[in-house]
Every structure is written in structure tokens, then in C-alpha cells.
Scaffold this active site. Structure first.
Site, short mmCIF file in Angstrom:
data_model
loop_
_atom_site.label_atom_id
_atom_site.label_comp_id
_atom_site.label_asym_id
_atom_site.label_seq_id
_atom_site.Cartn_x
_atom_site.Cartn_y
_atom_site.Cartn_z
N HIS A 153 76.04 33.11 29.76
CA HIS A 153 76.32 33.53 28.37
C HIS A 153 76.20 32.35 27.41
O HIS A 153 76.82 32.37 26.35
CB HIS A 153 77.72 34.15 28.24
CG HIS A 153 78.05 35.16 29.30
ND1 HIS A 153 77.83 36.51 29.14
CD2 HIS A 153 78.55 35.00 30.55
CE1 HIS A 153 78.19 37.14 30.25
NE2 HIS A 153 78.63 36.25 31.12
N SER A 274 59.23 16.42 9.43
CA SER A 274 59.33 17.36 8.32
C SER A 274 58.82 16.67 7.06
O SER A 274 59.01 15.48 6.87
CB SER A 274 60.79 17.77 8.12
OG SER A 274 61.01 18.17 6.79
N LYS A 280 64.13 14.58 10.48
CA LYS A 280 63.80 15.65 11.42
C LYS A 280 62.81 15.24 12.50
O LYS A 280 61.85 14.51 12.26
CB LYS A 280 63.20 16.85 10.66
CG LYS A 280 64.16 17.58 9.79
CD LYS A 280 65.23 18.35 10.57
CE LYS A 280 64.69 19.59 11.23
NZ LYS A 280 64.50 20.70 10.31
N GLU A 287 58.49 25.39 20.49
CA GLU A 287 58.61 26.66 19.76
C GLU A 287 57.35 27.52 19.90
O GLU A 287 57.42 28.73 20.07
CB GLU A 287 58.89 26.38 18.27
CG GLU A 287 60.23 25.73 18.03
CD GLU A 287 60.34 25.21 16.61
OE1 GLU A 287 60.90 25.93 15.77
OE2 GLU A 287 59.86 24.10 16.33
#
Ligand code: ARG
Length: 457
Positions: A153, A274, A280, A287
Site C-alpha cells: 500500500h 526545468s 529541478k 516518466e
């Protein structure tokens, strides 16, 4: 190619909806190999003269060289790769080119080309999967003792070793490779010589072309051979399952590389910055790997729906099989390469993983197991007692190994100082020696077994 019956050429829209050359040109190598095998067989069986065969084979080899050299002009008016190749052959060698299509149809031709293409893709994917597995095995050996929180979980559950976590993906990828190998076995029959749908009256030798193209045998039923694409569906379904595995792994990389987790750092080579936020380091490759399943499953669904309800044998609907399949197999190949790259130069933050594993009362199960083993308490009761121990630690704001023996005894008199031995995350993972468990020795043994399976060493 069929002008005899027609008085006008196709409408521009007809040509646009009908042409497949934009995407099926990538079948050129398979198409030419199939034609060469067919021409040799036609000569062998006396259907074609040796002179015509030699002209055809030499011409096809030259067409191949032109395409590979970027000197070939693909024409949309010629519809597809089969007609583009044949038409160029005719320009080169004249009338003999027209004899190549004897005892053949584009229906068995495209079925053959596509099978060969999917087979080649399976072979490439199999190599790529093995490469990724080896990378994971190597990292798992290095991280056999690295302790991290194991989750259920996404809540801290029990400590595991990072090596064990990596080896879980080696197992999944092993099954992916098995599914692809299995699809390859069923795929590997030659449709060539099934002709349009009914076979041919020429005395062809389908075993000869099958063998020349590396197929195990010719397909047994001409209608089946030209009208099913289950080999592509099976491969796409195996590809989709593999992509799901990569997607889950990619998701973990995204989570682990966040500042909040900080378990791993992706290398500069596999991160992006970024344009507005200078701090970043974005895990774009992970992704995108996570996302590729979208188009792969889309391809599988798309082809399944195209095939559904098509009466035997060939229908032009089936031309829609290729674009999505190519795209999906490309996507999986790229995802495997990206994952291999990311894993290869991933930095592991062992301290941070260890600290995270030590928080969240992750050795609570070890306490319960101790109560069962050393105090002969039934597991259900041990679970309840341990719950009270965890609540006590939580109230005091300390970890389980911060509790004194007096603390333990306020909960249950039967606990003695030996309990301290099972409170550390190290002792927890070391004790998980059951077959397939997370203990470092197990990880090393599994890694060695896989290494041998993958490299033969
Ligand atoms: N381009 C076609 C395809 O991909 C080749 C087969 C055409 N056959 C036909 N009967 N029109 O399916």
C-alpha cells in the site's frame, strides 16, 4: 498492376486511404528476402527458367542496395512496398520481373513479410531484455546488503534488501522473454505459397521457401495463413505485459528519485532540467517509459478490434495491422534501452534507504515472530501484543529499538532482553532466509543463478 479491367486511375482520396507505402516501406528487407526465396524455388521446380531467376535475384539485390543507400524513390501511386519493389525490378530487368509473381499473391507475400518482421523484432527484444536483466543482476549483487523499506500500500511494511527488489524485476523480465519466445515458436511458419487464399495450381515447393526464410515449416492451411494476424496479437500482448513491468519500475524510479524519498539519483545523462526552476532534476526518461504502455496496449487493442468480425480470408482492413505494431515494438525497444541506461548509472543513497527502513516500525513483524518462536504465543495473540508495543513507541515518539526492556515488560511479562536482537533492520532481513526471501545470501544466490542462465558462465 491491374489496369486490364479499369478505365480510370484511382481518385486522389482513394489513393490516400489505400496507400501503405508510408509505413510498410520498412518491410523492404523481408519483402526482398521473400521474393528471392520465391524466385529460387520457382526455378528449382521448373516454373521459372534459370536465366529469369538469375536476372530476378540480381535485380532484387540491386533494389535492396538502392533502398539501403537511400537512392530509392518510393511512390504512393504504387501503394505498398511489394509493388514498389516489383515495379523498380521491372524497370531494371524488364519482362522477367513479371514472372516473379507467379504462384504468389500480395496476400501471402504481406503475411510472410510481416511474420519475418515481427520475428526479427522478437529477437531484438529478447536480446534487449537479457541486457537489462544482466544490468539488474549486476546492481543486485552490489546492493545485496543494502536495506530499504519494503512497501505494501506504499506504506512501510518490512525491511527488504534493494538487491532483492531489483531481482524481482529480473524474474518478471524472464517471464516476458518466455512469452515472446513462445509467441515466436507459433509464429514461425511460412505463409508463402498460400497465394491469394486457396493455394496454387503450380507445382511449388513450400517447404523449400519455408526453409530458406528460416521458418520451421509451411503453414498448413492457405486460408488461415493469409487471414490471421494472431502472431502479431500474441507478440503485442507479450509486449504490453513487458511494458507494464517497465512502467511499474519506472514509477518506482520517479518516486525514489523525488526529494522526499531521495533513495536514488538518476545520472545527468538520464535527467532533464526545468526551464524555470533551476533546482529541478526531472526523471523524464522514467516518466516516458511509464507512459509507453499507453501506445503499446493501444496497438494491441486496435489490432484486436480490426481483426474482430473479419470474415475469412484477406480483407484490406488487415493493412491496419502494421502501423500500430511497428509503433508498439519501437516503443518497447526504446523503453528497454532507456531502463537499461537508467539502471546502469543510477546512484543509490544507501544511508537514506537504511534510515527510511528503520522508521515506520518496520520490524514489528519480527517482534511478533519472536513472541511466537520464543514464548510459544499463538501468532494472532502475538500480533495483538506487538500492536500495543508499536502504540507505546509511537506515544513515546521513538523507534522500536529505542524501547527499554522495562517498556516491553509493561506490555507483556514474557518478553525478555533477547528481543533486542530482532529489532534491527539488519537482523530482520538476515532472518528472511526462506526460499525466495529477501536475505542477502538469497539475493546473491539468485543473482548467480541468473547470471549463469543469461551468460552461460
Ligand atoms: N498493402 C497490403 C497490406 O498491407 C498488401 C496486401 C494487399 N492485398 C490485396 N488483396 N489488396 O495488407
Amino acid at each position: 498492376m491491374w489496369g486490364g479491367r479499369f478505365s480510370s486511375g484511382p481518385d486522389a482520396i482513394m489513393e490516400e486511404i489505400n496507400a501503405s507505402i508510408g509505413f510498410d516501406q520498412r518491410l523492404y528487407r523481408q519483402d526482398i528476402a521473400g521474393s528471392i526465396a520465391h524466385a529460387r524455388m520457382l526455378a528449382q521446380t521448373g516454373i521459372l527458367t534459370q536465366a529469369d531467376r538469375d536476372a530476378i535475384v540480381a535485380g532484387l539485390e540491386q533494389v535492396l542496395a538502392e533502398i539501403e543507400g537511400g537512392k530509392f524513390n518510393f511512390s504512393r501511386a504504387l501503394e505498398d512496398i511489394h509493388m514498389n519493389v516489383e515495379s523498380r525490378l521491372k524497370e531494371m530487368i524488364g519482362d522477367a520481373a513479371g514472372r516473379l509473381h507467379t504462384a504468389r499473391s500480395r496476400n501471402d507475400q504481406v503475411a510472410t513479410d510481416f511474420r519475418l518482421y515481427v520475428r526479427d523484432s522478437i529477437d531484438t527484444l529478447a536480446t534487449q531484455i537479457a541486457t537489462l536483466q544482466l544490468e539488474l543482476v549486476k546492481r543486485a549483487e552490489e546492493e545485496a546488503e543494502t536495506i530499504m523499506p519494503g512497501f505494501t500500500h506504499l506504506q512501510s511494511a518490512q525491511p527488504v534488501t534493494f538487491g532483492h527488489h531489483l531481482m524481482a524485476y529480473v524474474e518478471m523480465l524472464g517471464r516476458d522473454a518466455g512469452r515472446l519466445a513462445d509467441a515466436r515458436k507459433r509464429l514461425n511458419e511460412s505463409p508463402l505459397g498460400s497465394a491469394a487464399l486457396a493455394g496454387t495450381s503450380f507445382p511449388i515447393d513450400r517447404h523449400m521457401t519455408a526453409e530458406a526464410l528460416g521458418f520451421d515449416r509451411p503453414t498448413a492451411n492457405s486460408l488461415d495463413a493469409v487471414s490471421d494476424r494472431d502472431f502479431a496479437l500474441e507478440t503485442l500482448s507479450a509486449a504490453a505485459i513487458c511494458a507494464v513491468h517497465l512502467s511499474r519500475f519506472a514509477e518506482e524510479l520517479v518516486i525514489w528519485s523525488s526529494a522526499q524519498f531521495n533513495f536514488v539519483r538518476l545520472s545527468d545523462k538520464f535527467s532533464t532540467g526545468s526551464s524555470i526552476m533551476p533546482q529541478k532534476r526531472n526523471p523524464d526518461a522514467a516518466e516516458l517509459t511509464r507512459a509507453k504502455i499507453g501506445r503499446i496496449l493501444g496497438a494491441f487493442t486496435s489490432l484486436l478490434v480490426v481483426m474482430k468480425g473479419l470474415p475469412l480470408a484477406y480483407s484490406k482492413d488487415m493493412q491496419e495491422d502494421k502501423e500500430v505494431t511497428f509503433d508498439a515494438l519501437d516503443a518497447l525497444s526504446l523503453s528497454l534501452a532507456a531502463m537499461t541506461g537508467m539502471i546502469g548509472d543510477l546512484t543509490v543513497n544507501r544511508q537514506r534507504m537504511h534510515d527510511a527502513a528503520s522508521s515506520g516500525f518496520s520490524t514489528a513483524t519480527d517482534i511478533a515472530d519472536w513472541l511466537v518462536r520464543e514464548a510459544n504465543i499463538p501468532f494472532r495473540d502475538a500480533h495483538h501484543i506487538t500492536g500495543q508495543i508499536v502504540a507505546l513507541a509511537e506515544r513515546k515518539g521513538i523507534a522500536l529499538d529505542g524501547l527499554t526492556i522495562e517498556d516491553f515488560k509493561t506490555i507483556d511479562e514474557r518478553i525478555d532482553s533477547r528481543i533486542h536482537k530482532v529489532l534491527s533492520v539488519e537482523s530482520s532481513v538476515r532472518s528472511r532466509k526462506s526460499y525466495g526471501g529477501t536475505a542477502p545470501d538469497n539475493v546473491l544466490a539468485q543473482a548467480a543463478r541468473w547470471k549463469e542462465a543469461l551468460t552461460g558462465e
